[in-house]
Design a protein around this motif. Structure first.
Motif, PDB file in Angstrom:
ATOM      1  N   LYS A 223       0.826  -1.210   0.000  1.00 29.68           N
ATOM      2  CA  LYS A 223       0.000   0.000   0.000  1.00 29.68           C
ATOM      3  C   LYS A 223       0.861   1.260   0.000  1.00 29.68           C
ATOM      4  CE  LYS A 223      -4.270  -1.566   2.259  1.00 29.68           C
ATOM      5  NZ  LYS A 223      -5.040  -1.513   3.541  1.00 29.68           N
ATOM      6  N   ALA A 224       1.925   1.263   0.822  1.00 33.84           N
ATOM      7  CA  ALA A 224       2.813   2.426   0.896  1.00 33.84           C
ATOM      8  C   ALA A 224       3.495   2.671  -0.449  1.00 33.84           C
ATOM      9  CB  ALA A 224       3.849   2.226   1.998  1.00 33.84           C
ATOM     10  N   ILE A 225       3.934   1.602  -1.087  1.00 38.78           N
ATOM     11  CA  ILE A 225       4.600   1.723  -2.382  1.00 38.78           C
ATOM     12  C   ILE A 225       3.621   2.215  -3.446  1.00 38.78           C
ATOM     13  CG2 ILE A 225       5.666   0.358  -4.237  1.00 38.78           C
ATOM     14  CD1 ILE A 225       7.019  -1.280  -1.932  1.00 38.78           C
ATOM     15  N   GLU A 226       2.416   1.716  -3.409  1.00 37.07           N
ATOM     16  CA  GLU A 226       1.382   2.156  -4.349  1.00 37.07           C
ATOM     17  C   GLU A 226       1.124   3.664  -4.191  1.00 37.07           C
ATOM     18  OE1 GLU A 226      -3.363   1.245  -5.144  1.00 37.07           O
ATOM     19  OE2 GLU A 226      -2.159  -0.222  -4.052  1.00 37.07           O
ATOM     20  N   LEU A 227       1.057   4.134  -2.937  1.00 40.05           N
ATOM     21  CA  LEU A 227       0.823   5.557  -2.680  1.00 40.05           C
ATOM     22  C   LEU A 227       2.017   6.400  -3.132  1.00 40.05           C
ATOM     23  CD1 LEU A 227      -1.046   7.716  -1.519  1.00 40.05           C
ATOM     24  CD2 LEU A 227      -0.068   7.254   0.744  1.00 40.05           C
ATOM     25  N   ALA A 228       3.224   5.907  -2.905  1.00 37.71           N
ATOM     26  CA  ALA A 228       4.415   6.632  -3.345  1.00 37.71           C
ATOM     27  C   ALA A 228       4.444   6.773  -4.858  1.00 37.71           C
ATOM     28  CB  ALA A 228       5.674   5.915  -2.860  1.00 37.71           C
ATOM     29  N   LYS A 229       4.075   5.716  -5.555  1.00 38.54           N
ATOM     30  CA  LYS A 229       4.036   5.782  -7.024  1.00 38.54           C
ATOM     31  C   LYS A 229       2.965   6.771  -7.497  1.00 38.54           C
ATOM     32  CE  LYS A 229       5.884   1.160  -7.940  1.00 38.54           C
ATOM     33  NZ  LYS A 229       5.585  -0.228  -8.356  1.00 38.54           N
ATOM     34  N   LYS A 230       1.842   6.801  -6.804  1.00 39.98           N
ATOM     35  CA  LYS A 230       0.745   7.699  -7.166  1.00 39.98           C
ATOM     36  C   LYS A 230       1.122   9.169  -6.965  1.00 39.98           C
ATOM     37  CE  LYS A 230      -4.020   8.849  -5.806  1.00 39.98           C
ATOM     38  NZ  LYS A 230      -5.136   8.499  -4.893  1.00 39.98           N
ATOM     39  N   THR A 231       1.822   9.455  -5.856  1.00 43.98           N
ATOM     40  CA  THR A 231       2.110  10.856  -5.491  1.00 43.98           C
ATOM     41  C   THR A 231       3.493  11.326  -5.923  1.00 43.98           C
ATOM     42  OG1 THR A 231       2.938  10.129  -3.333  1.00 43.98           O
ATOM     43  CG2 THR A 231       0.597  10.750  -3.471  1.00 43.98           C
ATOM     44  N   GLY A 232       4.375  10.384  -6.290  1.00 37.56           N
ATOM     45  CA  GLY A 232       5.747  10.751  -6.639  1.00 37.56           C
ATOM     46  C   GLY A 232       6.633  10.972  -5.430  1.00 37.56           C
ATOM     47  N   ALA A 233       6.162  10.565  -4.262  1.00 31.39           N
ATOM     48  CA  ALA A 233       6.940  10.763  -3.031  1.00 31.39           C
ATOM     49  C   ALA A 233       8.179   9.870  -3.038  1.00 31.39           C
ATOM     50  CB  ALA A 233       6.077  10.457  -1.817  1.00 31.39           C
ATOM     51  N   ARG A 234       9.165  10.300  -2.253  1.00 33.30           N
ATOM     52  CA  ARG A 234      10.415   9.550  -2.091  1.00 33.30           C
ATOM     53  C   ARG A 234      10.258   8.636  -0.871  1.00 33.30           C
ATOM     54  NH1 ARG A 234      13.383   6.790  -1.562  1.00 33.30           N
ATOM     55  NH2 ARG A 234      15.623   6.735  -1.436  1.00 33.30           N
ATOM     56  N   LEU A 235      10.130   7.334  -1.081  1.00 29.20           N
ATOM     57  CA  LEU A 235       9.766   6.382  -0.027  1.00 29.20           C
ATOM     58  C   LEU A 235      10.913   5.437   0.301  1.00 29.20           C
ATOM     59  CD1 LEU A 235       7.392   5.178   1.733  1.00 29.20           C
ATOM     60  CD2 LEU A 235       7.074   3.541  -0.140  1.00 29.20           C
ATOM     61  N   HIS A 236      11.133   5.235   1.595  1.00 30.10           N
ATOM     62  CA  HIS A 236      12.137   4.290   2.087  1.00 30.10           C
ATOM     63  C   HIS A 236      11.460   3.365   3.088  1.00 30.10           C
ATOM     64  CE1 HIS A 236      16.020   2.707   3.125  1.00 30.10           C
ATOM     65  NE2 HIS A 236      16.052   3.236   4.344  1.00 30.10           N
ATOM     66  N   VAL A 237      11.414   2.076   2.784  1.00 30.54           N
ATOM     67  CA  VAL A 237      10.737   1.112   3.648  1.00 30.54           C
ATOM     68  C   VAL A 237      11.742   0.513   4.632  1.00 30.54           C
ATOM     69  CG1 VAL A 237       9.340  -0.983   3.747  1.00 30.54           C
ATOM     70  CG2 VAL A 237       9.055   0.615   1.827  1.00 30.54           C
ATOM     71  N   PHE A 238      11.520   0.809   5.905  1.00 28.86           N
ATOM     72  CA  PHE A 238      12.393   0.306   6.962  1.00 28.86           C
ATOM     73  C   PHE A 238      12.197  -1.194   7.185  1.00 28.86           C
ATOM     74  CE2 PHE A 238      12.919   4.474   9.616  1.00 28.86           C
ATOM     75  CZ  PHE A 238      14.122   4.732   8.993  1.00 28.86           C
ATOM     76  N   HIS A 239      13.233  -1.823   7.750  1.00 28.65           N
ATOM     77  CA  HIS A 239      13.277  -3.200   8.258  1.00 28.65           C
ATOM     78  C   HIS A 239      12.339  -4.179   7.548  1.00 28.65           C
ATOM     79  CE1 HIS A 239       9.971  -1.499  10.513  1.00 28.65           C
ATOM     80  NE2 HIS A 239      10.686  -1.060  11.522  1.00 28.65           N
ATOM     81  N   VAL A 240      12.596  -4.370   6.257  1.00 32.87           N
ATOM     82  CA  VAL A 240      11.876  -5.405   5.495  1.00 32.87           C
ATOM     83  C   VAL A 240      12.222  -6.769   6.119  1.00 32.87           C
ATOM     84  CG1 VAL A 240      11.656  -6.517   3.245  1.00 32.87           C
ATOM     85  CG2 VAL A 240      11.888  -4.035   3.398  1.00 32.87           C
ATOM     86  N   SER A 241      11.194  -7.587   6.372  1.00 35.41           N
ATOM     87  CA  SER A 241      11.435  -8.821   7.131  1.00 35.41           C
ATOM     88  C   SER A 241      10.982 -10.092   6.428  1.00 35.41           C
ATOM     89  CB  SER A 241      10.733  -8.737   8.490  1.00 35.41           C
ATOM     90  OG  SER A 241       9.316  -8.674   8.334  1.00 35.41           O
ATOM     91  N   THR A 242      10.388  -9.969   5.232  1.00 34.49           N
ATOM     92  CA  THR A 242       9.877 -11.156   4.543  1.00 34.49           C
ATOM     93  C   THR A 242      10.422 -11.262   3.123  1.00 34.49           C
ATOM     94  OG1 THR A 242       7.923 -10.126   3.519  1.00 34.49           O
ATOM     95  CG2 THR A 242       7.703 -10.841   5.812  1.00 34.49           C
ATOM     96  N   GLY A 243      10.563 -12.502   2.669  1.00 34.11           N
ATOM     97  CA  GLY A 243      10.977 -12.718   1.292  1.00 34.11           C
ATOM     98  C   GLY A 243       9.955 -12.179   0.305  1.00 34.11           C
ATOM     99  N   LYS A 244       8.678 -12.301   0.649  1.00 31.38           N
ATOM    100  CA  LYS A 244       7.623 -11.839  -0.245  1.00 31.38           C
ATOM    101  C   LYS A 244       7.744 -10.352  -0.540  1.00 31.38           C
ATOM    102  CE  LYS A 244       2.597 -12.020  -0.877  1.00 31.38           C
ATOM    103  NZ  LYS A 244       1.302 -12.447  -0.298  1.00 31.38           N
TER     104      LYS A 244
END
Length: 448
Positions: A223-244
């Protein structure tokens, strides 16, 4: 007063994908010369012979919780920054969920004032977003503040940003890098109810990654990535914990051109769900440590550059707090002191090269956050340097743990490598478990 001059001789310098034996001349705060051989100019030079050892640029840890103000029974900027430089971290970016929270300019300035007096490592802070502080966010000076932190799950106080309209307004209204904690609260709440009904408060700890599940992480991250793509925001996702989740990120662009980036933390590269029965709440983090398969996929994504940065998410709690039953034991643990030794252990196990460790802990944070003159061993850059002996084993014990909380999930672990020296802005700040009283740290600035 004469300017401080230091010469490091015969160092195996790790920088920009190479390891080369070089001398490094430091004058004042800066590296002024790197060459095959440098002769000292006069008798006032402090000389270190690093023969047989590696010199790395100090790690820039983009996610720590040092607990000050308001939670200083767990840790504070002074104690945790000392532990950080002992672990090879010369710069840190601290999170806003303190008490009070860093969600106004005044509270942000209060933290800068504390760090200026007490920090042993270079420092900056994330500004916290809430459902109702957009006007304060707009006042943030991007040259002085690392970025914006949003809790899209697992928040404290009122920092859960769960209003979709507010979230879109924030993403649309700032040029700051937006870092996010992604776990879907509705999914977690539903899962927790199932296990609470079965076990009450004393849920066996190995159910933690099932309660804070892969699904909860993936729903929120996507959802966060989808919103970043929609708005053009610069997004950094902290502590990714899953292979998926790793499939959500790309390696098709160089880091400087990416709009969506990711971080992995050391505990998600080290532990797996098989460790809960032994470590219990000491490895209870949010997001949860998950399966061996997840761990392997995270490492794979790190090595192929879908994941850009390694951090610690250092978040100490007291031993008493951590020894509570599942629903009462807080998530998080101390990590900065053991960050680089743990990563170098993965090098010894042929999981990752030293060059790649440096890229993900020093070069890439500097690129991502546009940190001025740090993250590399280069002439004209600040001398934030770490000397490492790859063959000097030591065991983590109570009497050498430096965190205020006094414990570590690595207690009993023997590391093959140790940090022997840490230089911060050209000053020797740490040497073989000994600290120096002079504070060399500076506030980080950003080239924006």
């Amino acid at each position: 007063m004469n300017e401080r001059v230091t010469l490091i001789k015969n160092a195996k310098v790790v920088n920009e994908g190479t390891i080369e034996t070089r001398d490094i001349l430091i004058e004042g705060e800066f590296i002024t010369k790197i060459a095959e051989s440098i002769s000292p100019k006069n008798g006032d030079v402090l000389i270190f012979d690093a023969e047989g050892r590696h010199v790395l640029p100090g790690m820039i840890d983009d996610q720590v919780h040092f607990r000050e103000p308001g939670l200083t029974h767990k840790g504070n900027i002074e104690t945790e920054s000392r532990a950080a430089i002992a672990g090879g971290i010369t710069s840190f970016i601290e999170m806003p969920n303190t008490v009070p929270q860093t969600t106004t300019i005044d509270k942000l300035n209060d933290k800068f004032a504390i760090a200026k007096k007490t920090s042993s490592a270079n420092y900056s802070f994330m500004f916290g977003g809430t459902n109702d502080n957009l006007e304060e966010i707009k006042k943030v000076d991007p040259k002085q503040v690392a970025g914006l932190k949003l809790f899209l799950g697992s928040s404290t106080g009122n920092m859960l940003v769960d209003n979709p309209e507010v979230l879109e307004a924030i993403f649309s209204s700032t040029d700051l890098l937006i870092s996010v904690h992604c776990e879907d609260e509705a999914t977690i709440k539903k899962n927790l109810e199932v296990y609470t009904e079965r076990y009450g408060d004393d849920i066996p700890m190995h159910f933690h990654p099932i309660i804070r599940s892969e699904e909860a992480c993936y729903i929120s991250s996507s959802k966060a990535i989808e919103l970043a793509k929609k708005t053009g925001a610069r997004l950094h996702v902290f502590h990714v914990s899953t292979g998926k989740e790793t499939k959500l990120f790309s390696n098709k662009l160089p880091l400087k051109d990416k709009k969506i980036t990711a971080e992995v933390c050391i505990h998600h590269l080290w532990f797996s769900d098989k460790d809960y029965d032994n470590k219990g709440s000491f490895i209870k983090w949010n997001p949860a440590v998950k399966s061996e398969k997840d761990r392997d996929q995270l490492l794979k994504a790190l090595l192929d550059d879908r994941i850009d940065i390694i951090a610690t998410d250092h978040a100490p709690h007291t031993l008493e707090e951590k020894q509570n039953v599942y629903t009462k034991a807080p998530s998080g643990g101390p990590l900065v002191q053991h960050a680089m030794p743990a990563l170098l252990e993965l090098y010894h196990r042929d999981k990752i090269s030293i060059e790649k460790i440096v890229e993900k802990t020093s070069h890439n944070p500097a690129i991502l956050f546009q940190v001025e003159k740090r993250g590399y061993i280069k002439e004209g850059y600040y001398a934030d340097l770490v000397i490492v002996d790859l063959n000097s084993p030591w065991t983590v014990k109570k009497d050498n743990i430096l965190y205020k909380c006094g414990w570590s999930p690595f207690e009993g672990t023997t590391f093959k490598s140790r940090i022997t020296h840490t230089f911060v802005n050209g000053g020797l700040a740490y040497k073989n478990f000994k600290f120096y009283d002079t504070k060399f740290a500076k506030q980080l600035t950003f080239n924006r």
